[in-house]
Structure formats: C-alpha cells, structure tokens
Design a protein around this motif. Structure first.
Motif, PDB file in Angstrom:
ATOM      1  N   UNK A 197     -30.991 -19.092  25.888  1.00  0.00           N
ATOM      2  CA  UNK A 197     -29.833 -19.540  26.542  1.00  0.00           C
ATOM      3  C   UNK A 197     -28.612 -19.593  25.837  1.00  0.00           C
ATOM      4  N   UNK A 198     -28.617 -20.143  24.438  1.00  0.00           N
ATOM      5  CA  UNK A 198     -27.410 -20.241  23.622  1.00  0.00           C
ATOM      6  C   UNK A 198     -26.757 -18.715  23.412  1.00  0.00           C
ATOM      7  N   UNK A 254     -34.434 -21.767  24.529  1.00  0.00           N
ATOM      8  CA  UNK A 254     -33.299 -22.317  23.884  1.00  0.00           C
ATOM      9  C   UNK A 254     -32.401 -21.301  23.353  1.00  0.00           C
ATOM     10  N   UNK A 265     -15.941 -10.520  35.191  1.00  0.00           N
ATOM     11  CA  UNK A 265     -15.670 -11.107  34.143  1.00  0.00           C
ATOM     12  C   UNK A 265     -14.769 -12.533  34.856  1.00  0.00           C
ATOM     13  N   UNK A 303     -16.831 -13.714  23.801  1.00  0.00           N
ATOM     14  CA  UNK A 303     -16.115 -12.755  24.225  1.00  0.00           C
ATOM     15  C   UNK A 303     -14.752 -13.085  24.956  1.00  0.00           C
ATOM     16  N   UNK A 304     -14.877 -14.104  25.747  1.00  0.00           N
ATOM     17  CA  UNK A 304     -13.483 -14.539  26.511  1.00  0.00           C
ATOM     18  C   UNK A 304     -12.495 -15.248  25.335  1.00  0.00           C
ATOM     19  N   UNK A 305     -13.190 -16.117  24.422  1.00  0.00           N
ATOM     20  CA  UNK A 305     -12.211 -16.631  23.566  1.00  0.00           C
ATOM     21  C   UNK A 305     -11.633 -15.648  22.553  1.00  0.00           C
ATOM     22  N   UNK A 339     -20.866 -14.744  26.281  1.00  0.00           N
ATOM     23  CA  UNK A 339     -19.973 -14.672  27.003  1.00  0.00           C
ATOM     24  C   UNK A 339     -18.705 -15.316  26.550  1.00  0.00           C
ATOM     25  N   UNK A 340     -18.907 -16.487  26.176  1.00  0.00           N
ATOM     26  CA  UNK A 340     -17.940 -17.450  25.889  1.00  0.00           C
ATOM     27  C   UNK A 340     -17.226 -16.970  24.815  1.00  0.00           C
ATOM     28  N   UNK A 366     -25.760 -18.052  34.806  1.00  0.00           N
ATOM     29  CA  UNK A 366     -25.202 -18.973  33.717  1.00  0.00           C
ATOM     30  C   UNK A 366     -25.156 -20.136  34.195  1.00  0.00           C
ATOM     31  N   UNK A 371     -14.409 -22.765  29.463  1.00  0.00           N
ATOM     32  CA  UNK A 371     -14.156 -21.350  29.162  1.00  0.00           C
ATOM     33  C   UNK A 371     -14.575 -20.448  30.103  1.00  0.00           C
ATOM     34  N   UNK A 400     -28.427 -21.656  32.785  1.00  0.00           N
ATOM     35  CA  UNK A 400     -28.571 -21.350  31.282  1.00  0.00           C
ATOM     36  C   UNK A 400     -27.732 -22.488  30.871  1.00  0.00           C
ATOM     37  N   UNK A 411     -27.166 -15.964  25.060  1.00  0.00           N
ATOM     38  CA  UNK A 411     -26.311 -15.425  26.324  1.00  0.00           C
ATOM     39  C   UNK A 411     -25.140 -16.278  26.682  1.00  0.00           C
ATOM     40  N   UNK A 412     -25.083 -17.458  26.537  1.00  0.00           N
ATOM     41  CA  UNK A 412     -24.010 -18.206  27.062  1.00  0.00           C
ATOM     42  C   UNK A 412     -22.843 -18.040  26.176  1.00  0.00           C
ATOM     43  N   UNK A 413     -23.442 -18.069  24.738  1.00  0.00           N
ATOM     44  CA  UNK A 413     -22.314 -17.773  23.756  1.00  0.00           C
ATOM     45  C   UNK A 413     -21.517 -16.319  23.496  1.00  0.00           C
TER      46      UNK A 413
END
Lengths: 288, 294, 369
Positions: A23-24, A20, B163, A33-35, A30-31, B86, B103, B89, A26-28
């Motif tokens: 997963x959190x 968990x 990206x 960085x984008x935000x 990416x997110x 992803x 996002x 995930x 890795x996903x965060x």
C-alpha cells in the motif's frame, strides 16, 4: 456463528505487513511522481537555458531570476496578471451576488415551478462548454462586447452559475427551519431574514463557492481563447499558451517554466491553505 | 412564506445572466446547425440537415468521435479503477491520508496550460523527465522513445489525463467510502468476512450512488474534452489528438488560418450534447438500484 | 370564569388544511390572562401546528384568533404580541448571546443604549450576564435554553409560546428548567402557551391542559381533572403513567346509576356511571389505572393475573401480567413485593376509580372531582 468466524481466513501478521508495504509503495509511487514533476518544473524555472538541456535531475547551479523577468516582460505575463486577477475577482463576486439569492429562494421558498427551475440551473453542469463557442461569440458580438474582458466576465458568471447555485442550494437547505421562524417572530421582513440570518449563516458555503470558482476561472482558457482576440486582453492561461507555442521556436524552457510557476503558485497557495474546505465543497453535492 | 415579489427579485438576476449567456446560446446551437454560415459577419443560408449529412461522411469527424470515445472508455476504465484502488489503499490505515488526498487532487487546481507545459517537458525526448529517468537506470532502449510521435501522442496525452482525473474521482469516491459507518465493517469482521467480501458486499453497494454520479461526471468531462489535448497539441494540434471539442474549434475558428464553417461546427456541438445526454441516461439506467438508506 | 378575568388569547373555530389534509379542525380555546396552558398530544396531533398558527407562522383557513381582545387573524407574526421559544432554541449561531437577545430590538430599530440596557437586564434576570459576549456554540444546552428564553423576554410579549423547549435537555436539566420556567411564569404573570408531548411536563406545569389528537381537541381541563375524570378513552390512555389498562369486560347488568361488569377470570362488580348505555351492549371497555389495583386479601379478588415480568423500583413495584384470554395488565403497587414469574396473583380493584368506555370511546363515569 462462532463456527463461521473460526473457519474464516485470517491473515497472518506477515501478510498484513506485506499488504502495508505494498500500500505504501503504490501510494508513494503516485505521490512522488506528482510532487517530483511539479517541483522539477519549478526548479527548472531557475535554471539557465543551457542548464535545462544538460543537467537532468540536478538542482540549478544558481537561481536565475531573470527567467521570471523574461516571462513577466517579454512574455507579457506582467500585463496578463492584472487582467486575470481583475476578471476573475469581479466574476466571482458577481456570481456569488447573483447565485446566493437565487439559491436561497430555490431552497427555502415555496412556489410553482421551483423544482423545474432548480433542474434547469443544474442542467448547465451537463452542457459541454465547446458547444457554446460559436453562439456565445455571436451573442457577445451582438452586444458589442466581443474581445472584451467585460464580455468574458459575463460569460464566466453564466458558466459558474450552475455549480454555484447547486452548491449553495444544498447549503441553504441544510440550515434549520426554526431559525427562519425565529427571525420572523423577532420582526424580520422576508428580506431581513435573508440579510441578517440566512446569508451570514451561509458564509462558509459562500466562501467555498467563491474559492472553487476563483480557481476554476483563474485556470479557464477555452472560452477565453475563443472570446479574446487582441493580445492586450489576454488572461494568464492564454499568455502561458502563447509562451508555450513560442517556446517551440525559442527553446526557452526555463522561461516557460517561470511562466508556469507564476500561474500555478497563487492557486497552489490557496489550495494549500484551504484544501479541506475545497475538497469538501467539491464532494458535497456528490455524496448526499 | 416568502412572498412572490421577493422570489422574483431574487431569481431574476441569475435567470437573466444564465439564460442570456448560457441557455440561449445552447439553444442557438441547434438553430445555427441548420445553416451554412461562413463567418460572424456573413449571411446564413438555410441548408436543413445538410451539415449532419456532411458530418456522417466526414472522416475527421469520425476520427474525433473515435478519440473522444477512446478517452471516455479507456480513460474511464483506468481513472475509475485507479481512483477506487487508491481510495482503498489510502484508506487502508496508512499514515498521511489527508496528505495523499491533497497530492492526488493537486493537478485539478493547476492550470491546464501549465499541466500541458509540464507534460511536454516530461515527454521531451532529449531532456524529458521520462527519458532521463530511463537513461539513469540504464534502460537505454526505452530512453530513446519518442513519446509524442504520431503513433504515441494520443496515448501519451491520455496517460496525462488519467493522472489528472484520477485525483478528482479519488476524492469523490473517498468521500463516499468515508460515509460508510465503521460498525458495518466491524460487524462483517465479527462474521468473518474476507477483505474481498467486505469490498464486494459493503464498500461497492454502499458507494453505488457516488459511483453513479462519478460515472456521469466523467462522461460529461470526456465528451466535452478540449482544454488538455488542445494545449498539449500546441498551435498545430495533430489530428491524432482531435476530440469533438477540438474539431468543433478547428472548424469554427481554424488553426492558423481561419476556417469559419460556423454552421458545420455547431452541428458538432449538437452531437456532443446529444451524446452526453444519451450516455447519462444509459448510465442511470444501467446503474439504477433501490436507493440505499443508511 | 368571573367577570373581571381577562381573556388573553381566544382561539375561535380555527381550521387548518394542508392540501386536502385537515391538520386542525374546529379548535376552540379561551386562555385567561396569566394562565399557563399546555398543549399535549402524540406527535402529529396538531399541537405544534396550532402553536405556529397562534404565532402567525402558519395561516389559518377558517376561524378567528384574538390576542388581548384584538383580532390578529391576519396580522403578521411580529405584530401579534407573541414571543416564541423553539425546540432547537433557534439561536443565531453567527451572533453573540447579547446580539441574539437584542436582535428583536435591533430589527425594531430601537436606540443602541436602550438595547444594551434591556439586554443587560434580561441577562441579570436569567443569570447569564457572564455569557453575553459568547457565541451559542460555546454554551451548554441549559445556557442556550436561557438565551432563547431571554430573546423571548426582551419582546415583552402578551403571550409566550414554548414549542417543546425542554425536549433537547437531559433528564436532570429538564427537571431544573421546568422549575425555572414555573418560577418565570410566577414572576412575570404573563400568559404562556406550552407545547409538549411529555405528559409529566404537562401535569406539573399547566394550569390547564389541552389534550389533542388527530387535529381535534379531545379534552380541556386542569391536570387532575384530566387524570381523574377523562372524557374519553384517548385522554384516559394518554394522561397518567404507567398507561391505563384497557380490558374487555362482559356487561352483567346495566341500571340507571350503575353497570355491573365482569373481567375475564374474575368476579362481577358494580361501577357507578353518570351516562346511560344506549341500547343493549354485551361488552364494554373497562379502564383501570395501574395505581388502582391492590394485592387482594384472601377471597376478595376481583381478578387474577398470571405474572410475566416484575420491576422493582424500591418504593413501588410494577407487575406486568396477563388475564385469561391474553389481555395484558400493568399493576403498580406501593412497597416491595416479590412475585415469581408465572405465578397466579389475585388483585382487588378500587371500584370507585374504574372507568367504562362505550363503543365510541366515551367515558361513562364522569365523576366530579
């Protein structure tokens, strides 16, 4: 069977917790960085020229709205904004007006060559756009529509037809056949069946197609780059491109970011409101 | 039983616009590529396959093709791998699935020019996000990297592309995964399948169609790649960033000074189209299976 | 048929092809005004195709269609004087209930006031006045059904066409709507043609039933006529529940008026026949409805089965068993009977109700009912 399930590896709660957290994170990552990069660009649009060069991640010390003024007037985005808005709106309306009847007939009528014609329309999605630069330029020149928004709008309509016809054909095919029969028995002519029953029912599909095309054409810049020469006719992406090129010499980062903000805010607002519909429209064709 | 007149009437506008401004130009490309043509007002001289022979011997063409293929293959591996990773995930039951999907897809609705401006800022050696971040965590050596130097610029551009496109294919693959009935996984759980077994025996075969379509879409996108590297390279696009599309543009319209080798440029267009169709056929062949019904 | 009965719908030698496939062949039906005619048959038998041909949604390839005496073979659907209720109800989801019902009038360009009045009237008749401003998706299945009927009513047609209108409803509602449709039929007195694959619906609602199979009419008749006196093996098997038992019987003797047959492991018994056997026939197919068995008293057994499964329904008992030679038999007997699995059970047969079918499947015992 019981034996198999007992010998199967069962993950311990600790491993599951570890999974968990992995997963959190890795996903965060990416997110975040984008935000962060988007927010950073928008925030930097409020900084002064000198602040951008020195402040790093800090928030702007004060809101420098004049960056937007510079982009709007000196960068002429104020002139390009209506160009884009009119060009894109008109193109989207035309592409829907032209594609909806075609898609309706392709999905609901029986005639020879129907499948071939559908394939010819869909084929357009596989044609690399840069290939069209020169021949489209010469077609528009032949029509004396070169370097004009009218010409670009016709080209925009043409390049949007394949996806739009594809999306709407799928949409019309999914409508129940019995409704057509009911409408015919209720006295509708073929055209009335389309006008009063099928077209209103395809409303959500038309809206999805309209939104997606609007976003794409709003951002389109390769064909605009080739087809529009005079600065007066520039669209927002071309204006921003010019701004970015000028920036190399002026080093006016905040001005560029103000321009970026001006161009991305409308699409992000639309996306924020309608993201579910847009995503489902995007994936509808791919996932049968 | 829609009558012929209505069929014709409903199809004609779409056929006219599409045919005149899309199909016809596509066909013209083949024709133009057989000519020496040095400007839109100029006479064309028929040269047969001369333009293609020239391409064969043109170092810059091979460089552009090489870059395009690198985008296609290296970019493709990363994009598809990351999109699938992803998807799994985000689908593993963590909170905020819709938010993350929102996002991840976001870069795809933002103007490419805006994205390239943003990435120029991120990569800026002095004030960029990347080097500032490295400096702030004490990685002084890395923080001095010139990300857009000739050696690095292609890979810097490709990273940004990855990206952008990962989010696009993420939503496609996720839609495919979401279509798999949950009871399949429950049945697999009852049989004691491991995570890897469930992935290999359920997820992959059940999303095979979506994967095939994703690969096809990526091939088309990679081969026509123009906008992002072009904007990223600014007015004097360095040859390190040349794709087939950019080289076509440069030969047709020039950078600062017009070049106007229109026949030669259209020959590049023909190569792009042929490449796209060959690749699509190859993918369809390689990935063909009996269609799964579920 | 007496001289003053008017023919409302006349279907004369109608044929329909899809490419080389013959969907309907030589269909010939006359429907009397006010009649409730049910088209029944297994899926793919052509009953829905026939209905769509009547409606004009499909063109027929040969034959004539008359409605109220008028030749409508090539008339467009809206000029035929028919209204149709569809299986899925086919309500327009983007319109309110009132707009749905008023749609045919709107297309006919009737004045707004008239449309409003007629919609209100239909709403009252079907007890859906309170739903007029809702949209179809806000309605229950039964309410949607009523709206669909309302839209048909507003046409004021000469003939109503129903295409499996109850098949999307749950069992309880189906019974309710069945009664309601019968009431509607009584109230309007208009001809109705009704397609279903459910033989209970057919039996309960019809004045006459048309049994179709493979694009041809197997038999036309009143419900009980079809039950008591099926023309052939197909009708005997299709009408009646549980399904008729078909068993191979050995012909012991064949006279002009009776044939004596013997079932495997049973005693020979005579069956009165109306048709003659053509040529020597060693075996015949014997049809016995599950209802026409009874538990045999000592020594009076016509046949004996080995019991396989017993279903207790309270008021009756269904017994599934096998004859010697693996032929399965279903028996329906009144009351509650406890029979063990594997037990041997002696059965008596009502000889007057036994049917015999020749090698073409024709019923040799057509008894006038």
């Amino acid at each position: 069977m019981a034996g198999i399930s007992q010998t199967a590896p069962r993950r311990s709660p600790l491993m599951r917790l570890g999974g968990r957290i992995l997963a959190y994170s890795l996903v965060w990552a990416w997110a975040a960085f984008t935000i962060a990069s988007m927010v950073w660009v928008v925030l930097s649009a409020f900084k002064s020229k000198r602040e951008v060069l020195r402040s790093g991640f800090r928030l702007p010390s004060e809101a420098n709205w004049e960056n937007f003024g510079t982009a709007w007037t000196v960068g002429k985005l104020g002139a390009y904004f209506p160009n884009s808005l009119i060009l894109v709106t008109v193109s989207v309306v035309i592409v829907l007006v032209v594609s909806a009847p075609a898609a309706y007939v392709l999905s609901r009528a029986k005639f020879r060559g129907r499948e071939t014609l559908t394939n010819v329309f869909v084929l357009g999605m596989a044609i690399p756009i840069p290939m069209l630069f020169i021949p489209v330029f010469s077609v528009l020149a032949w029509l004396r529509l070169n370097d004009s928004l009218t010409g670009v709008s016709l080209v925009f309509v043409a390049i949007s037809i394949p996806f739009t016809v594809y999306l709407l054909t799928g949409f019309f095919s999914s409508l129940p056949k019995e409704l057509e029969s009911a409408a015919i028995l209720d006295g509708c002519t073929d055209f009335q069946v389309f006008r009063y029953v099928m077209l209103p029912m395809a409303g959500p599909g038309l809206a999805t197609a309209g939104i997606l095309n609007f976003i794409w054409l709003w951002n389109e810049y390769q064909l605009s780059l080739v087809l529009l020469n005079s600065p007066d006719n520039r669209t927002l992406p071309l204006g921003l491109y010019a701004l970015q090129n000028a920036m190399q010499y002026t080093n006016n980062w905040p001005g560029l970011f103000a321009g970026v903000t001006i161009i991305i805010v409308p699409t992000i607002i639309v996306y924020a409101i309608l993201s579910e519909r847009m995503i489902s429209g995007m994936t509808m064709g791919a996932v049968k | 039983m829609i009558r012929g007149r209505m069929i014709a009437g409903f199809l004609t506008p779409a056929i006219l616009v599409y045919g005149f401004f899309f199909l016809l130009p596509t066909l013209f490309t083949f024709y133009y590529s057989l000519f020496d043509w040095s400007g839109f007002g100029e006479e064309k001289t028929f040269v047969g396959l001369q333009n293609y022979v020239r391409l064969w011997n043109d170092y810059v063409f091979w460089l552009s093709l090489w870059n395009t293929v690198m985008i296609l293959l290296v970019g493709g591996v990363f994009i598809m791998g990351l999109a699938f990773l992803y998807t799994i995930l985000i689908n593993s039951g963590i909170w905020g699935k819709k938010f993350f999907r929102f996002i991840f897809f976001l870069p795809n609705i933002v103007s490419v020019v805006a994205l390239s401006a943003m990435w120029a800022y991120i990569y800026n050696p002095r004030i960029g996000l990347l080097n500032t971040a490295f400096a702030s965590v004490g990685l002084e050596g890395l923080s001095k990297t010139l990300w857009t130097s000739p050696d690095n610029i292609f890979w810097a551009m490709l990273a940004a592309l990855i990206w952008v496109f990962t989010g696009f294919f993420l939503i496609l693959i996720m839609a495919g995964v979401d279509k798999i009935p949950a009871d399949m996984y429950e049945a697999a759980d009852l049989a004691g399948a491991s995570l890897w077994q469930k992935f290999r025996l359920i997820t992959v075969p059940m999303t095979w169609d979506v994967l095939t379509i994703s690969f096809v879409i990526w091939v088309i996108n990679a081969i026509k790649m123009f906008e992002f590297p072009f904007a990223f390279g600014l007015l004097q696009v360095p040859q390190q960033l040349y794709t087939l599309g950019i080289y076509l543009y440069v030969m047709g319209f020039g950078k600062r000074e017009p070049i106007y080798q229109l026949g030669y440029a259209t020959a590049i267009g023909v190569v792009m189209l042929v490449l796209a169709f060959v690749m699509i056929v190859v993918i369809r062949r390689l990935m063909r299976t009996d269609s799964l019904e579920f | 048929m007496t001289a003053d009965t008017k023919i409302s719908l006349s279907i004369e030698n109608v044929e329909k092809y899809y490419g080389g496939y013959r969907a309907l062949s030589d269909i010939d039906i006359s429907v009397v005004e006010g009649e409730f005619l049910v088209l029944v048959g297994p899926s793919g038998c052509g009953k829905s195709t026939l209905m769509r041909c009547i409606a004009g949604l499909e063109k027929i390839d040969a034959g004539t269609l008359r409605i109220g005496g008028r030749d409508v073979t090539s008339a467009i659907p809206s000029e035929r004087g028919v209204a149709m209720v569809f299986q899925s109800y086919a309500l327009y989801p983007h319109m309110t209930v009132a707009d749905n019902i008023g749609f045919p009038l709107r297309i006919a360009k009737r004045p707004k006031a008239e449309i409003k009045a007629r919609v209100a009237e239909v709403g009252r008749l079907l007890k859906i006045e309170g739903l007029l401003s809702r949209r179809p998706r806000e309605l229950s299945g039964g309410q949607r059904q009523r709206v669909a009927i309302g839209r048909a009513l507003v046409h004021q047609p000469q003939i109503y066409l129903f295409d499996e209108p109850l098949s999307n409803l749950d069992a309880a509602l189906r019974v309710e709507m069945r009664v309601e449709l019968a009431r509607l039929h009584n109230a309007t007195g208009t001809t109705m043609v009704y397609v279903t694959h459910d033989q209970v619906e057919a039996m309960t609602m019809a004045n006459r039933i048309v049994v179709m199979n493979g694009g041809v009419i197997e038999q036309i008749g009143a419900p009980l006529e079809l039950f008591n006196n099926p023309a052939n093996r197909f009708v005997a098997g299709f009408i009646g529940q549980p399904t008729t038992n078909f068993v191979n019987g050995r012909v012991v003797s064949a006279d002009a008026g009776a044939i004596t047959v013997e079932l495997p492991g049973g005693k020979p018994f005579p069956v009165a026949v109306t048709e003659r056997l053509k040529g020597p026939t060693p075996t015949l197919e014997v049809g016995i409805r599950p209802q026409f068995f009874s538990l045999a008293q000592d020594g009076a057994a016509d046949l004996t089965i080995t019991v396989d499964v017993v279903e207790q329904l309270g008021d009756e008992t269904l017994i599934y068993g096998e004859l010697d030679g693996d032929q399965s038999i279903t028996v329906q007997v009144a009351g509650q009977h406890h029979v063990a699995r594997g037990a041997r059970l002696d059965l008596a047969v009502d000889h007057d109700k036994v049917m015999l079918f020749d090698d073409r499947g024709l019923n040799l015992c057509r008894r006038p009912s």
